[in-house]
Enzyme design. Structure first.
Site, short mmCIF file in Angstrom:
data_model
loop_
_atom_site.label_atom_id
_atom_site.label_comp_id
_atom_site.label_asym_id
_atom_site.label_seq_id
_atom_site.Cartn_x
_atom_site.Cartn_y
_atom_site.Cartn_z
N ASN A 62 0.84 -1.11 -0.01
CA ASN A 62 0.07 -0.11 0.03
C ASN A 62 1.00 1.32 -0.03
OD1 ASN A 62 0.59 -0.74 2.60
ND2 ASN A 62 -0.96 0.45 3.40
N GLU A 75 -3.36 -4.49 -2.92
CA GLU A 75 -4.04 -5.33 -3.76
C GLU A 75 -4.02 -4.54 -5.12
OE1 GLU A 75 -5.11 -4.63 -0.86
OE2 GLU A 75 -6.17 -6.11 0.02
N1 THU Z 1 -5.08 -1.19 2.82
C1 THU Z 1 -4.63 -1.99 1.95
O1 THU Z 1 -3.66 -1.88 1.24
N2 THU Z 1 -5.35 -3.18 1.54
C2 THU Z 1 -6.36 -3.71 2.40
O2 THU Z 1 -6.90 -4.96 1.98
C3 THU Z 1 -7.08 -2.83 3.37
C4 THU Z 1 -6.46 -1.53 3.35
C5 THU Z 1 -4.33 -0.24 3.01
C6 THU Z 1 -5.15 1.06 2.47
C7 THU Z 1 -4.44 2.18 3.57
O3 THU Z 1 -3.03 2.37 3.25
C8 THU Z 1 -4.20 1.07 4.86
O4 THU Z 1 -4.40 -0.07 4.53
C9 THU Z 1 -5.20 1.44 5.91
O5 THU Z 1 -6.69 1.44 5.46
#
Ligand code: THU
Length: 160
Positions: A62, A75
Site C-alpha cells: 500500500n 492489492e
Molecule cells: N489497505 C490495503 O492496502 N489493503 C487492504 O486490504 C485494506 C487496506 C491499506 C489502505 C491504507 O493504506 C491502509 O491499508 C489503511 O486502510
C-alpha cells in the site's frame, strides 16, 4: 417471494506449514512485500504477492498520500503493476498480508470493496479464476475465486 441462501467454501489453515510449497512461497513473498508499504498515516502495512500462470511473482504494497484518497491499497498496486508489465499472462493466485504497526494481524486483513472489484475485472479479463490467500498470524484463509469474497459481482454493462 423465494428465500435463497448463499454459501461460500474456503479453506482455513492455522499456519503456512499446512499449505502447498507454492502457496507457502507466495505467503512468504506477501509478508516480505510489506516492507515496501508507505503508510505513515495509518501505520497499517499491507503486502501483496501475485503469482502469474508462468510462475512469475509480482509484489506490491500500500502507498499512502497526505491527500488520503490519492493513496492505493496493496492489492490494486500489484494487480495494476502486473497488468502493466505482463498484460498477456494470467494471474493465478494473490496473497495478501496486513500488519498493524508492524504486527501481523491475527485474523487476516480482508480486501476493501474497490480492490475486490479490481480482482473481479482481472478474473474476467483472463477468463480464469483468481485464487486469493489472506494471511494472518493465527489463521490463513484461501478462496478459490473472487466470487467467494465478492458475491453478485458487477461485471457487465449489459442488463440480462
Ligand atoms: N489497505 C490495503 O492496502 N489493503 C487492504 O486490504 C485494506 C487496506 C491499506 C489502505 C491504507 O493504506 C491502509 O491499508 C489503511 O486502510
Amino acid at each position: 417471494m423465494t428465500k435463497k441462501k448463499l454459501t461460500i467454501d474456503y479453506e482455513e489453515f492455522s499456519s503456512a506449514e499446512q499449505m502447498s510449497a507454492e502457496d507457502r512461497m507466495l505467503v512468504a513473498r506477501a509478508l516480505e512485500a510489506q516492507k515496501g508499504s508507505y503508510s505513515p498515516y495509518s501505520q497499517f502495512q499491507v503486502g501483496a504477492a501475485l503469482l502469474l500462470a508462468d510462475g512469475t511473482v509480482v509484489t506490491g504494497a500500500n502507498q499512502e498520500n497526505v491527500a488520503y484518497p490519492s493513496g492505493l491499497c496493496a492489492e490494486r498496486t500489484v494487480l495494476f503493476a502486473a497488468g502493466a508489465q505482463y498484460p498477456d499472462i494470467a494471474p493465478d493466485t494473490l496473497a495478501i498480508a496486513g500488519s498493524d504497526h508492524g504486527v501481523l494481524c491475527e485474523s487476516p486483513a480482508s480486501p476493501c470493496g474497490a480492490c475486490r472489484q479490481v480482482m473481479a475485472e482481472t478474473q474476467k479479463r483472463f477468463g480464469r479464476p483468481l485464487k486469493i490467500i489472506l494471511v494472518g498470524s493465527k489463521r490463513i484463509r484461501k478462496f478459490q475465486k473472487v466470487e467467494d469474497i465478492l458475491p453478485f459481482i458487477f461485471d457487465s454493462l449489459k442488463m440480462e
